[in-house]
Design a protein around this motif. Sequence first.
Motif, short mmCIF file in Angstrom:
data_model
loop_
_atom_site.label_atom_id
_atom_site.label_comp_id
_atom_site.label_asym_id
_atom_site.label_seq_id
_atom_site.Cartn_x
_atom_site.Cartn_y
_atom_site.Cartn_z
N LEU A 1 119.18 19.52 69.90
CA LEU A 1 120.01 20.60 69.37
C LEU A 1 120.35 21.63 70.46
O LEU A 1 121.44 22.20 70.45
CB LEU A 1 119.30 21.30 68.21
N ILE A 2 119.41 21.87 71.37
CA ILE A 2 119.69 22.82 72.45
C ILE A 2 120.91 22.36 73.24
O ILE A 2 121.82 23.15 73.54
CB ILE A 2 118.46 22.96 73.38
N GLY A 3 120.95 21.06 73.56
CA GLY A 3 122.10 20.54 74.30
C GLY A 3 123.37 20.54 73.50
O GLY A 3 124.43 21.00 73.96
N LEU A 4 123.30 20.07 72.24
CA LEU A 4 124.51 19.97 71.41
C LEU A 4 125.06 21.34 71.04
O LEU A 4 126.28 21.54 70.98
CB LEU A 4 124.20 19.17 70.15
N SER A 5 124.17 22.31 70.79
CA SER A 5 124.64 23.63 70.36
C SER A 5 125.33 24.40 71.48
O SER A 5 126.01 25.40 71.23
CB SER A 5 123.47 24.46 69.80
N ALA B 1 110.97 22.00 76.13
CA ALA B 1 111.92 21.04 76.68
C ALA B 1 111.78 20.94 78.19
O ALA B 1 111.77 19.84 78.76
CB ALA B 1 113.35 21.46 76.31
N LEU B 2 111.64 22.08 78.85
CA LEU B 2 111.50 22.08 80.31
C LEU B 2 110.19 21.42 80.72
O LEU B 2 110.14 20.69 81.73
CB LEU B 2 111.56 23.52 80.82
N GLY B 3 109.12 21.67 79.97
CA GLY B 3 107.84 21.03 80.27
C GLY B 3 107.93 19.52 80.23
O GLY B 3 107.32 18.82 81.05
N GLU B 4 108.69 19.00 79.26
CA GLU B 4 108.88 17.55 79.18
C GLU B 4 109.65 17.03 80.40
O GLU B 4 109.34 15.97 80.94
CB GLU B 4 109.66 17.20 77.90
N ILE B 5 110.66 17.78 80.83
CA ILE B 5 111.51 17.32 81.93
C ILE B 5 110.75 17.29 83.25
O ILE B 5 110.87 16.34 84.03
CB ILE B 5 112.75 18.23 82.04
N ASN C 1 120.05 26.38 82.18
CA ASN C 1 119.46 25.97 83.45
C ASN C 1 118.47 24.84 83.30
O ASN C 1 118.11 24.19 84.29
CB ASN C 1 118.81 27.18 84.12
N VAL C 2 118.02 24.57 82.08
CA VAL C 2 117.17 23.40 81.85
C VAL C 2 117.95 22.13 82.17
O VAL C 2 117.43 21.19 82.77
CB VAL C 2 116.66 23.38 80.39
N GLY C 3 119.22 22.12 81.80
CA GLY C 3 120.07 20.97 82.12
C GLY C 3 120.22 20.79 83.61
O GLY C 3 120.27 19.65 84.10
N LEU C 4 120.31 21.88 84.35
CA LEU C 4 120.44 21.79 85.80
C LEU C 4 119.17 21.20 86.42
O LEU C 4 119.24 20.37 87.33
CB LEU C 4 120.72 23.18 86.38
N GLY D 1 124.97 18.08 78.37
CA GLY D 1 124.79 16.69 77.95
C GLY D 1 123.45 16.14 78.43
O GLY D 1 122.80 15.35 77.72
N THR D 2 123.01 16.58 79.61
CA THR D 2 121.73 16.13 80.14
C THR D 2 120.58 16.64 79.28
O THR D 2 119.57 15.95 79.07
CB THR D 2 121.55 16.61 81.59
N VAL D 3 120.70 17.89 78.78
CA VAL D 3 119.67 18.43 77.89
C VAL D 3 119.59 17.60 76.61
O VAL D 3 118.49 17.24 76.15
CB VAL D 3 119.97 19.91 77.54
N ALA D 4 120.74 17.30 76.01
CA ALA D 4 120.75 16.49 74.79
C ALA D 4 120.14 15.11 75.05
O ALA D 4 119.39 14.59 74.21
CB ALA D 4 122.19 16.35 74.26
N ALA D 5 120.44 14.54 76.21
CA ALA D 5 119.85 13.23 76.54
C ALA D 5 118.34 13.33 76.66
O ALA D 5 117.61 12.40 76.27
CB ALA D 5 120.45 12.72 77.85
N GLY D 6 117.84 14.48 77.17
CA GLY D 6 116.40 14.68 77.24
C GLY D 6 115.76 14.72 75.86
O GLY D 6 114.65 14.22 75.65
N GLY D 7 116.47 15.30 74.90
CA GLY D 7 115.97 15.31 73.53
C GLY D 7 115.91 13.91 72.94
O GLY D 7 114.94 13.55 72.25
#
Length: 452
Positions: free
Chosen positions: A151-155, A274-278, A316-319, A368-374
Amino acid sequence: MIHAQPAALERHPVDELPRPWQLVAGGLQHIAAMLAGVVAPPLIIGAAVGLGPKDQGLLITAGLFSAGLATLLQALGWWRFGSRLPLMCGASFAVVAPTLAIVKTTTPADALPTVYGATLVVGVLATLAAPYFSKLRRFFPPVVGGTVITLIGLSLLPVTLGWIHGTGEGADGSSSVPMKNLAAAAATLVVVLLAHRFLRGFARQLALLIGLLVGSLIAWPLGLVDTSPLHHAAAVGFVPPFHFGAPHFAIGAIVSMGIAMLVVMTESTATMMALGEIVDRPAEERTLADGLRSVGIGTVVSAALGGLACSAFAQNVGLVALCRMYSRYIVAMSGALLVLLGFFPVASSVVELVPKPVLGGAGLVLFGTVAAGGIRTLAKADLGDPVNSLIVGVSLFVGMTPTVAPAFYAGLPGPVATIMGSGISAGCLCSIVLYQVFRLRGSAAEPIAETS
């Protein structure tokens, strides 16, 4: 008999210290990705209050300076403050709506002092509540955490579309997108993808910055680069504490801002997880508590300097996920550079030259990268279980509703509308409630112990 010496423990990528030029380049890349988001809230609020160009500039400078301080504390940490993750912080959009409501119900002279008084109080309360709020981590098994990260990525999609459209932080779809905006966004997207595909080493990690530079050069002859901020910006300047007036403390404003702060803390918790997972350093309860304390104290400092409530920046999580620059010292450099921008407004104006359509093209990759992480986190859950599929499906629909229909929850009571108006918070609460309901009924959903 000779005993072999144990191999030296390798330093976690989050704690690695890159070379100075890599710190600066990576730091600038993070600033480029988040600058529009941190500048937009003070622009909106300054316009609502009726500030002149000079005070409007000071409001933006205060936002940059306070974001830099909050980012430094979050990344480097001190005692029990700071998550010590590569986490950028800045003004939250969650407080824009209650701030505008306060502005409408007070006189122009009292508007900002009342906003800052309420922000100071909720910042202190958030700091005190951090260790209790961090216990929410046990409510985030993979099926919940993956849904929230997705949702973070999609929103953030409307933010990207708004940048490409040139209308700001959101696109209402009421008018067509200018062809030159589409061209600049598409060119930036292609450059980022090509750089990420063909470059190697640290150059590949700078794919976003390369895309922004090339995209801006392409956008210049198209007339998309606005140089007017350079003409009005002062070379040197600093906002003294309480420049816009001593804080006023109004109960109604504090309650309204407190509800928004709950949204900020929920979003920040989800972003840290989310960042911890990445970066492969799961955000444990202590990490969340320290990070939320930093959000709270950062909000207090921000209010004193003329800024707004600070939140962890999902952009910046996506970055981090895209470029795999996991070092928290790169983000700390971003914070230091933001502090410098707070002393030199003309420098921030140079960064602002990047056109919004160019940011939009890069944003498609980032978010899109954040959503892919989800989705990757959801893969850890058993989606073959109909209960888990139900939790994910319903929560995504509830969380995406404010994104596709922003006014859908507007008729609800004020506090409820504020919480449900954030897709991340709405989807997060929905998934937590559904998971707990079905778990308590003995469903086959995975146990909470599987969060790591």
